[in-house]
Design an enzyme around this catalytic site. Structure first.
Site, PDB file in Angstrom:
ATOM      1  N   LYS A 289     -11.516   0.857   0.680  1.00  0.00           N
ATOM      2  CA  LYS A 289     -11.533   2.290   0.453  1.00  0.00           C
ATOM      3  C   LYS A 289     -11.109   2.530  -0.993  1.00  0.00           C
ATOM      4  CE  LYS A 289      -7.062   2.836   2.848  1.00  0.00           C
ATOM      5  NZ  LYS A 289      -6.817   1.712   3.771  1.00  0.00           N
TER       6      LYS A 289
ATOM      7  N   ASP B 157      -2.392   6.724  -3.172  1.00  0.00           N
ATOM      8  CA  ASP B 157      -1.249   5.950  -2.658  1.00  0.00           C
ATOM      9  C   ASP B 157      -0.883   4.847  -3.661  1.00  0.00           C
ATOM     10  OD1 ASP B 157      -3.318   4.162  -2.188  1.00  0.00           O
ATOM     11  OD2 ASP B 157      -2.519   3.490  -0.257  1.00  0.00           O
TER      12      ASP B 157
ATOM     13  N   SER C  99       0.796  -1.226   0.000  1.00  0.00           N
ATOM     14  CA  SER C  99       0.000   0.000   0.000  1.00  0.00           C
ATOM     15  C   SER C  99       0.830   1.278   0.000  1.00  0.00           C
ATOM     16  CB  SER C  99      -0.948  -0.045   1.186  1.00  0.00           C
ATOM     17  OG  SER C  99      -1.952   0.914   1.031  1.00  0.00           O
ATOM     18  N   HIS C 100       0.771   2.036   1.091  1.00  0.00           N
ATOM     19  CA  HIS C 100       1.450   3.332   1.126  1.00  0.00           C
ATOM     20  C   HIS C 100       2.914   3.204   1.552  1.00  0.00           C
ATOM     21  CE1 HIS C 100       0.008   2.489   5.136  1.00  0.00           C
ATOM     22  NE2 HIS C 100       0.996   3.233   5.587  1.00  0.00           N
TER      23      HIS C 100
ATOM     24  N   ASP D 199      -6.003   2.975  -2.919  1.00  0.00           N
ATOM     25  CA  ASP D 199      -7.178   3.046  -2.042  1.00  0.00           C
ATOM     26  C   ASP D 199      -7.221   4.336  -1.224  1.00  0.00           C
ATOM     27  OD1 ASP D 199      -5.085   2.220  -0.454  1.00  0.00           O
ATOM     28  OD2 ASP D 199      -6.117   0.483   0.405  1.00  0.00           O
ATOM     29  N   ARG D 200      -6.084   5.052  -1.155  1.00  0.00           N
ATOM     30  CA  ARG D 200      -6.090   6.321  -0.404  1.00  0.00           C
ATOM     31  C   ARG D 200      -6.198   7.515  -1.343  1.00  0.00           C
ATOM     32  NH1 ARG D 200      -1.970   6.249   4.658  1.00  0.00           N
ATOM     33  NH2 ARG D 200      -2.510   4.179   5.436  1.00  0.00           N
TER      34      ARG D 200
ATOM     35  N   ASP E  44      -1.365   1.640  -3.966  1.00  0.00           N
ATOM     36  CA  ASP E  44      -2.367   0.680  -4.444  1.00  0.00           C
ATOM     37  C   ASP E  44      -3.719   1.323  -4.727  1.00  0.00           C
ATOM     38  OD1 ASP E  44      -2.813   1.096  -1.701  1.00  0.00           O
ATOM     39  OD2 ASP E  44      -3.766  -0.862  -1.471  1.00  0.00           O
TER      40      ASP E  44
HETATM   41  C1  VG1 Z   1      -2.761   2.604   8.651  1.00  0.00           C
HETATM   42  C2  VG1 Z   1      -3.891   3.575   8.879  1.00  0.00           C
HETATM   43  C3  VG1 Z   1      -5.224   2.848   8.787  1.00  0.00           C
HETATM   44  C4  VG1 Z   1      -5.327   2.140   7.428  1.00  0.00           C
HETATM   45  C5  VG1 Z   1      -4.125   1.241   7.237  1.00  0.00           C
HETATM   46  C6  VG1 Z   1      -4.103   0.607   5.862  1.00  0.00           C
HETATM   47  O1  VG1 Z   1      -2.751   1.622   9.660  1.00  0.00           O
HETATM   48  O2  VG1 Z   1      -3.767   4.196  10.140  1.00  0.00           O
HETATM   49  O3  VG1 Z   1      -6.269   3.765   8.973  1.00  0.00           O
HETATM   50  O4  VG1 Z   1      -6.502   1.392   7.357  1.00  0.00           O
HETATM   51  O5  VG1 Z   1      -2.918   1.982   7.387  1.00  0.00           O
HETATM   52  O6  VG1 Z   1      -4.105   1.566   4.851  1.00  0.00           O
HETATM   53  P1  VG1 Z   1      -1.762   1.682  10.928  1.00  0.00           P
HETATM   54  O7  VG1 Z   1      -2.025   0.421  11.698  1.00  0.00           O
HETATM   55  O8  VG1 Z   1      -0.381   1.800  10.393  1.00  0.00           O
HETATM   56  O9  VG1 Z   1      -2.153   2.909  11.674  1.00  0.00           O
HETATM   57  V1  VG1 Z   1      -3.433   1.142   3.350  1.00  0.00           V
HETATM   58  O10 VG1 Z   1      -3.574   2.408   2.211  1.00  0.00           O
HETATM   59  O11 VG1 Z   1      -1.941   0.776   3.783  1.00  0.00           O
HETATM   60  O12 VG1 Z   1      -4.404  -0.132   2.896  1.00  0.00           O
HETATM   61 CO    CO Z   2      -3.361   1.735   0.255  1.00  0.00          CO
END
Ligand code: VG1
Ligand code: CO
Length: 574
Positions: free
Chosen positions: A399, A298, A124-125, A302-303, A300
């Site tokens: 998302k 981001d 993801s990010h 979703d953000r 992937d």
């Molecule tokens: C983070 C965010 C959370 C989100 C998750 C996955 O998790 O705070 O709100 O759902 O990333 O997002 P954490 O446990 O690091 O706070 V993504 O775009 O990586 O699917």
């Molecule tokens: Co993501």
């Protein structure tokens, strides 16, 4: 189209050593890419998943979707999944072309074709490349991330794994050409099928059903003149979706300037996280004032981050609230109706006020999109979001960054052509929740865990409840009303989740939240969330950091953050 291959592929059962650290976090398993590539680490995790799937499917051969965000190791790992799926009685894989598909598009495809789930190859990010991170996420048949019952069961299996199954002769499948392939596998009663599908078609078609594309086309290039916007894909998987939707479907090449729309294995060195720090290029582009609207995604897809003219920042919490308040302008909701709303616990209470005014139910869930799935399946909510730049609706079960952008453009087409004006009107109706998040990333050693332990003890003893604190800024006094460790019982299936973050709630409704990240691949990341409500209109245009300084300093003092972590300032502020 079917072209049975001549040879019968044999199944090899290879011994392996189990790992003890394959526990998925907030969103899948994320580790350094090198960890995944060594010692059959990736293969082990996939085998544990297939073992679990075989059990839950009661032997019925599943059909799965496979896609990834294009980072280093995605193509290779998709080939490994193919070899292993053939040997694990998977009926069919729908593989995205070149193994690239955004997370929301995977969710869309799972739902559209009614498959039994999917595998998303993404961290993801998190940054990508050989020296950064890789990740794997499992989605279930509703299109959403696997709930904890599933990920815990996969984790249990991963710790006892003794062998992996694969078809080593099923190599170098052409992932670039669309089409179907069928393979005979020794010892299998049914053949193994692969279908290479287009990465964007199904998703784009769905967006055209949800939104009024004519209206958006008219906003960008209609009788009121050009509406210039800037979209930055941060070299993630979204590039092809951006080009297809804005330049082809909306035919708005002259109004829509795009950047970083080529998906690169290392995201061109970008940290593909759309916030004010990591997407600073977009912020700078917007500051010149040439664009009415700006957005970034981001890795992937979703953000999303939404900016108005001049770089006017819409916090994700406000974005959720504003969209919730105006869903009626979007055809999908005109057709399907609007149920309740939901947000993750640390997300500000801005959407709560919209729910109260519209007499809708508001659900507060732990961090992570997997907690919204049951609520959407049961039609309890239509829209939900997280402060971490995640917004989405019940059209899919992830998302959805592009959905958020098209939703915002729908508001701009229907309500007012200025992002800033829409926000001001919203605050004038509902008041403003000032919100910020401080991240202290990749801290080595036990400090963060000790800090959380200490905060947990404070919750248990109730020692701070009713205590008042003066802060060095603004002469404001805060009195603690509740201090607890957030837990959640899913109203649909009753599943229980605890230790989801320390909440300090003050008598004026302001909140401080502390939790450890569950997506990092190195060290521990502490997050401090601050939410404070104001209904005095003279404050609405004030700077959020300025407004929240007293509460932030109080939070740092209560948690003794600097003493525990050795950090005197955060890595990222959003
Ligand atoms: C983070 C965010 C959370 C989100 C998750 C996955 O998790 O705070 O709100 O759902 O990333 O997002 P954490 O446990 O690091 O706070 V993504 O775009 O990586 O699917
Ligand atoms: Co993501």
């Amino acid at each position: 189209m079917s072209n049975p291959e001549q040879i019968k592929h044999a199944i090899e059962i290879r011994t392996t050593k189990p790992f003890t650290d394959q526990k998925p976090g907030t969103s899948g398993l994320r580790k350094p890419t090198k960890t995944f590539k060594a010692n059959q680490y990736f293969e082990n995790f996939i085998q544990a998943y297939f073992d679990d799937l075989t059990e839950t499917m009661n032997g019925k051969p599943p059909t799965l979707v496979v896609g990834g965000d294009g980072r280093h190791f995605v193509r290779e790992s998709a080939q490994i999944i193919i070899q292993m799926a053939a040997a694990n009685n998977i009926k069919k894989l729908l593989v995205a072309r070149d193994a690239k598909m955004s997370t929301p598009a995977v969710s869309c495809v799972i739902r559209k074709y009614g498959t039994d789930g999917g595998i998303v190859l993404t961290a993801s990010h998190n940054p990508g490349g050989i020296d950064n991170d890789f990740g794997v996420k499992f989605n279930i048949a509703n299109g959403g991330p696997a709930p904890e019952a599933v990920t815990n069961s996969v984790y249990d299996k991963s710790r006892q794994l003794t062998n992996i199954r694969l078809c080593p002769t099923l190599t170098n499948i052409d992932l670039l050409t669309l089409g179907k392939h069928t393979y005979e596998i020794e010892g299998r009663s049914i053949p193994f099928e692969i279908e290479i599908i287009d990465s964007v078609d199904d998703y784009v078609q769905f967006m055209k059903e949800i939104f009024d594309f004519d209206k958006i086309r008219n906003l960008l290039n209609g009788e009121k003149g050009k509406f210039p916007i800037m979209i930055n894909a941060l070299s993630g998987v979204m590039g092809p979706y951006v080009l297809r939707i804005f330049h082809q479907e909306l035919n708005a090449k002259n109004a829509v300037t795009v950047k970083n729309c080529e998906n690169l294995e290392d995201f061109g060195g970008h940290h593909p996280d759309p916030n004010l720090t990591y997407a600073h290029e977009l912020v700078e582009d917007m500051e010149h004032g040439d664009y009415e609207f700006g957005a970034a995604f981001d890795g992937d897809g979703d953000r999303n981050m939404i900016l108005g003219k001049g770089g006017f920042f819409v916090t994700p919490c406000d974005s959720l609230a504003v969209l919730a308040a105006n869903l009626n302008v979007i055809p999908y909701f005109q057709k399907h109706g609007i149920h309740g709303y939901a947000r993750s616990m640390p997300t500000s209470g801005a959407v709560d006020r919209v729910a109260a005014k519209n007499q809708k139910l508001l659900y507060e869930v732990p961090t992570g999109w997997k907690f919204f799935g049951n609520l959407m399946d049961s039609k309890l909510i239509s829209i939900c979001g997280e402060e971490s730049f995640g917004t989405g609706s019940d059209h899919i079960r992830e998302k959805d960054g592009m959905w958020a952008v098209l939703a915002w453009l729908s508001l701009l087409a229907n309500i007012d052509r200025s992002v800033e004006k829409i926000l001001h009107a919203h605050w004038n109706t509902y008041g403003r929740n000032f919100f910020t998040r401080y991240d202290y990333e990749e801290i080595d050693g036990p400090g963060p865990f000790s800090m959380l332990k200490k905060l947990e003890q404070m919750c248990m003893s109730n020692e701070l409840v009713n205590k008042s604190f003066n802060t060095p800024y603004g002469n404001k006094q805060y009195t603690i009303k509740i201090m607890d460790d957030f837990h959640y019982q899913d109203p649909v299936d009753g599943s229980y989740t605890e230790k989801q973050g320390i909440r300090i709630i003050f008598t004026d409704g302001s909140r401080l939240v502390f939790r450890l990240s569950g997506t990092g691949a190195r060290g521990a990341t502490v997050r401090l969330y601050v939410d404070s409500y104001e209904n005095n209109p003279s404050t609405y245009t004030k700077d959020a950091q300025e407004m929240l300084r007293p509460l932030v300093s109080l939070g740092l003092e209560i948690a003794q953050l600097e003493e525990f972590t050795g950090r005197d300032k955060p890595t990222v502020i959003t």
